[in-house]
Design a protein around this motif. Structure first.
Motif, PDB file in Angstrom:
ATOM      1  N   PHE A   1       7.795  -3.200   1.935  1.00 36.62           N
ATOM      2  CA  PHE A   1       6.752  -3.795   0.857  1.00 36.62           C
ATOM      3  C   PHE A   1       5.630  -2.857   0.635  1.00 36.62           C
ATOM      4  O   PHE A   1       5.628  -1.709   1.462  1.00 36.62           O
TER       5      PHE A   1
ATOM      6  N   ARG B   1       3.258   2.234   1.589  1.00 43.27           N
ATOM      7  CA  ARG B   1       4.703   1.681   1.912  1.00 43.27           C
ATOM      8  C   ARG B   1       4.849   1.029   3.449  1.00 43.27           C
ATOM      9  O   ARG B   1       4.426   1.893   4.442  1.00 43.27           O
TER      10      ARG B   1
ATOM     11  N   VAL C   1       6.977  -6.342  -3.310  1.00 47.80           N
ATOM     12  CA  VAL C   1       8.397  -6.106  -3.062  1.00 47.80           C
ATOM     13  C   VAL C   1       9.070  -5.813  -4.331  1.00 47.80           C
ATOM     14  O   VAL C   1       9.080  -6.824  -5.336  1.00 47.80           O
TER      15      VAL C   1
ATOM     16  N   TYR D   1       3.950 -10.763  -3.633  1.00 48.87           N
ATOM     17  CA  TYR D   1       4.239 -11.728  -2.501  1.00 48.87           C
ATOM     18  C   TYR D   1       2.727 -12.416  -1.970  1.00 48.87           C
ATOM     19  O   TYR D   1       3.145 -13.743  -1.672  1.00 48.87           O
TER      20      TYR D   1
ATOM     21  N   GLN E   1      11.629  -6.071   6.364  1.00 48.02           N
ATOM     22  CA  GLN E   1      11.432  -5.975   4.959  1.00 48.02           C
ATOM     23  C   GLN E   1      10.544  -4.851   4.599  1.00 48.02           C
ATOM     24  O   GLN E   1       9.523  -4.845   5.155  1.00 48.02           O
TER      25      GLN E   1
ATOM     26  N   LEU F   1       7.476 -12.483   3.679  1.00 49.10           N
ATOM     27  CA  LEU F   1       7.928 -11.179   4.091  1.00 49.10           C
ATOM     28  C   LEU F   1       8.633 -11.469   5.338  1.00 49.10           C
ATOM     29  O   LEU F   1       8.072 -12.361   6.213  1.00 49.10           O
TER      30      LEU F   1
END
Length: 187
Positions: free
Chosen positions: A99, A33, A121, A126, A97, A93
């Motif tokens: 992801f 993450r 995400v 993405y 944010q 992104l």
């Protein structure tokens, strides 16, 4: 070196997970993450296209550590190199944010390992990168894939072969070997 602090934190975290959970399957999906930081942005305000490559490196480091290959590489004097990579972008992104970087070995042949990395995400891709890499000996030469997977306790026959498009792609984008000249001549 532009993501050195993230790299050091990730290696420590991946080492803890490896010790706590044991080695992950060498063909399993690794997930880390991340958050888009101000230093990741370009002048348009979204993640810089080149930064994805650096952050996908973190996914590879996590796989290396959590499969146990990191320690084997250090013991045997091996290191990984990326020979080819291609990336496709789908959505941007933005600052802060969150992801996930998902990483997995998708194939191997007698010369290289093929990996897929995704920026995800809420379950949606993405960006996606396909990389072709090799393992090299510090003493010179490359590590055979049979030797690599056997060192991991993985039967090389269980590793999928590259799809035809992967082989064509790697041939189409290849530069000459380091033993041959590669002059920069524009046509």
């Amino acid at each position: 070196m532009n993501v050195i602090w993230r790299t050091l934190l990730l290696l420590a975290s991946s080492r803890r997970r490896y010790r706590r959970e044991g080695a992950m399957d060498s063909l399993g999906v690794g997930r880390i993450r991340l958050t888009t930081l101000p230093t990741d942005l370009d002048v348009v305000g979204h993640m810089n296209n080149g930064r994805y490559l650096s952050l996908f490196d973190l996914g590879r480091f996590d796989l290396l550590m959590r499969t146990g290959l990191w320690d084997l590489m250090r013991e045997r004097g091996w290191y990984p190199v990326v020979a080819n990579a291609t990336i496709s972008y789908r959505k941007s992104l933005h600052l802060w944010q969150r992801f996930d970087v998902e990483s997995r070995v998708i194939a191997a042949d007698d010369r290289a390992v093929y990996l897929e990395h995704r920026a995800v995400v809420d379950g949606e891709i993405y960006a996606q990168l396909i990389a072709r890499g090799r393992f090299v000996r510090r003493s010179g030469g490359t590590v055979g894939l049979a030797e690599l997977f056997e060192a991991l306790g993985q039967d090389p026959a269980t590793v999928p072969a590259p799809e035809e498009w992967m082989l064509r792609w790697s041939e189409d984008v290849a530069l000459p070997s380091t033993r041959r000249p590669a002059p920069s001549i524009w046509h």
